[in-house]
Design an enzyme around this catalytic site. Structure first.
Site, PDB file in Angstrom:
ATOM      1  N   LYS A   1       0.823  -1.217   0.000  1.00  0.00           N
ATOM      2  CA  LYS A   1       0.000   0.000   0.000  1.00  0.00           C
ATOM      3  C   LYS A   1       0.857   1.268   0.000  1.00  0.00           C
ATOM      4  CE  LYS A   1      -3.806   1.962   2.738  1.00  0.00           C
ATOM      5  NZ  LYS A   1      -4.766   1.615   3.795  1.00  0.00           N
TER       6      LYS A   1
ATOM      7  N   GLU B   1     -10.766   6.179   4.942  1.00  0.00           N
ATOM      8  CA  GLU B   1     -10.811   5.258   6.085  1.00  0.00           C
ATOM      9  C   GLU B   1     -11.417   5.872   7.345  1.00  0.00           C
ATOM     10  OE1 GLU B   1      -6.754   4.035   6.117  1.00  0.00           O
ATOM     11  OE2 GLU B   1      -6.977   2.860   4.288  1.00  0.00           O
TER      12      GLU B   1
END
Length: 585
Positions: free
Chosen positions: A70, A147
């Site tokens: 990521k 998120e």
């Protein structure tokens, strides 16, 4: 219509959730765990491993194991294994495919639609890379959601009372903080800030360096060039970090780590919580500025916060929790699971997008989500200035236009250089795309009227257009950058992913079939031996011939290169032996 899954594609671990009976539930991985390690490995036999199986073999196969991918999303990073190049989108797609498979096993139906979460501070290129990874994995990505916003969505489903909430999200590789207002079924992001290169990996690296330093001083051994030893040290560092969240000290024991002058060494070290906190103090301090910036941008005093939600595994560190108390004057809430709430929020949004609106507790109203763009968007103008069109923390979706003109006389073309960031000069910001508007009517400098429009969708993905108002000529792009995959590359990656999925399925069937065949061969041999002369001679010969045929096929079969044709031949030989041993085995 199939279910929409919510995916938290994490740096260290990933998690998938789905709404069942109006509640988000976590889908377990094949291993039974509620999260899946974000690790991909390629064995020397050509097999691809994802998740727990990849993590288990990382010590013995470190050079062919990829983790924390990521952190490379939206960059030109790539790795080459067995002559094939892998980009971050491709590796991420393999993790997403594993989560998709877990979801399909759990729900008993094909899954195609998903909501995927990203750090709030991901720029446009990183968001698009995440969407591309979903597409390669065979997923229709309905929405990319931040998120912290996703965590607030999970919290807001059960806590509908009006309040301002701070989400402090410190995961494996990224840090985000968002100020969010929850009230009357509306979840509105007021401001967001963060650091895309700060998280648990950095804490682990400090402990890893400490262990390697201790080994050097105590055993006169430099283990940094020993891949296998360093992988064991990294695993031990991560485990020590976790143990220090609950204990005042931890023992790090590494038997047979390496050899010094032909003799094995067995490091046995003690690390105290105080020592650990001292070595990571500056990392924790780096979270302070984003917290202050988010509060300032939202025009919210810490005292006005109703709750502070901790998200991400790294928030379990006591020193991190203490820092949050210092910054906000609040005791962090433990109402949500820091590892699971992001995926749950994504599943809630997925269900809402599907038209199955969920009702916030205590309000009787369906949840409405209003997110923001994390960074300002600009174009480069005369003198290398970054001229802003969209300010950070603008509510999404949004559209903004502004008129510009030419800098040189009789200019026929103009380059639109699109930037993301907060610095006043173009060179100090991130370039997220360039394109040219051609065919401008020749005129003195400053005369042509060029309208530049920024259009940002609910995923935070940007489309830029430029139009010459005199000629009507127009050019537009959905932002791409040099390090983004081309359409051809994405299509090829999709084909590769499908081939991999097919190979994985054949290998799984092969393992099962070979096991059944070997069991049948063992039972047949025992039975023939036990019956001796009681068995008819002709039948015994038939059984032996059929056993020999099956044994030969089983011995020749290599799981790393097995084909469907080979499996068909083994199935047929197994069926023949089952027929000839009918009533005996």
């Amino acid at each position: 219509m199939g279910k929409v899954i919510g995916i938290d594609l994490g740096t260290t671990n990933s998690c998938v959730s789905v709404v069942e009976n109006e509640k988000p539930v976590i889908i377990p991985a094949d291993s039974g765990s509620r999260t899946t390690p974000s690790i991909v490995a390629f064995t020397k036999k050509g097999e691809r491993l994802v998740g727990e199986s990849a993590r288990r073999q990382a010590v013995t196969n470190p050079e062919r194991t990829i983790s924390s991918i990521k952190r490379h999303m939206g960059t030109d990073w790539s790795c080459r294994i067995d002559g094939k190049e892998y980009k971050p989108q491709t590796i991420s797609a393999m993790i997403l495919m594993q989560l998709k498979k877990s979801a399909e096993d759990f729900t008993g139906e094909t899954v195609t639609d998903a909501v995927i979460t990203v750090p709030a501070y991901f720029n446009d290129v990183q968001r698009q890379a995440t969407k591309d990874a979903g597409r390669i994995a065979g997923l229709n990505v309905l929405r990319i959601i931040n998120e912290p916003t996703s965590a607030a969505l999970a919290y807001g489903l059960n806590h509908g009372e009006t309040q301002k909430v701070m989400v402090y999200d410190l995961g494996g590789g990224t840090f985000d903080v968002s100020i969010i207002e929850i009230g009357e079924g509306v979840i509105e992001v007021l401001a967001t800030a963060g650091d895309n290169h700060l998280g648990g990996d950095d804490f682990d690296a400090r402990v890893t360096d400490w262990i390697a330093g201790k080994i050097r001083s105590e055993y006169n051994a430099d283990v940094r060039k020993d891949f296998a030893a360093m992988q064991r040290i990294r695993d031990a560092a991560e485990q020590a970090k976790k143990e220090l969240s609950a204990s005042a000290s931890t023992q790090i024991v590494l038997p047979y780590l390496t050899t010094v002058k032909g003799e094995p060494i067995h490091p046995d070290l003690t690390l105290t919580r105080a020592e650990f906190e001292n070595m990571v103090r500056d990392l924790i301090e780096r979270t302070a500025d984003p917290v202050r910036n988010a509060l300032n941008d939202a025009h919210v005093e810490p005292s006005a916060l109703g709750k502070v939600l901790l998200v991400g595994g790294s928030t379990r560190i006591p020193a991190v929790q203490e820092k949050v108390r210092q910054l906000t004057g609040k005791e962090p809430s433990r109402n949500i699971n820091p590892d699971e709430c992001v995926a749950q929020g994504a599943a809630i949004l997925g269900s809402t997008l599907q038209g199955k609106g969920l009702v916030a507790a205590g309000t009787g109203q369906e949840l409405l989500l209003l997110d923001v763009t994390p960074l300002s968007l600009s174009i480069e103008t005369v003198g290398g200035v970054a001229t802003r069109l969209v300010e950070r923390n603008t509510t999404l979706p949004t559209r903004y236009s502004r008129i510009f003109s030419t800098a040189a006389p009789y200019q026929r073309n103009v380059e639109i250089h699109v930037l993301q960031g907060e610095r006043p000069m173009a060179r100090d910001n991130k370039t997220i795309g360039r394109f040219k508007l051609k065919g401008i009517k020749a005129a003195p400098a400053g005369v042509p009227q060029i309208e530049v429009t920024f259009d940002i969708d609910a995923n935070g993905i940007l489309k830029v257009s430029a139009k010459d108002l005199d000629t009507g000529k127009q050019q537009s792009i959905t932002i791409t950058a040099d390090d983004r995959m081309s359409e051809n590359e994405i299509e090829q990656a999709i084909r590769d992913a499908q081939n991999y999925a097919g190979q994985d399925q054949v290998r799984r069937e092969g393992v099962e079939l070979l096991g059944e065949a070997q069991t049948l061969l063992n039972k047949t041999e025992q039975t023939v031996k036990a019956m001796g002369k009681q068995l008819d001679r002709a039948r015994k010969k038939q059984i032996r011939n059929d056993s020999h045929t099956l044994q030969k096929l089983v011995s020749k079969c290599r799981l790393d290169k097995v084909t469907e044709e080979e499996l068909s031949a083994i199935r047929e030989a197994k069926r023949q032996l089952e027929e000839s041993t009918a009533g005996l085995v």
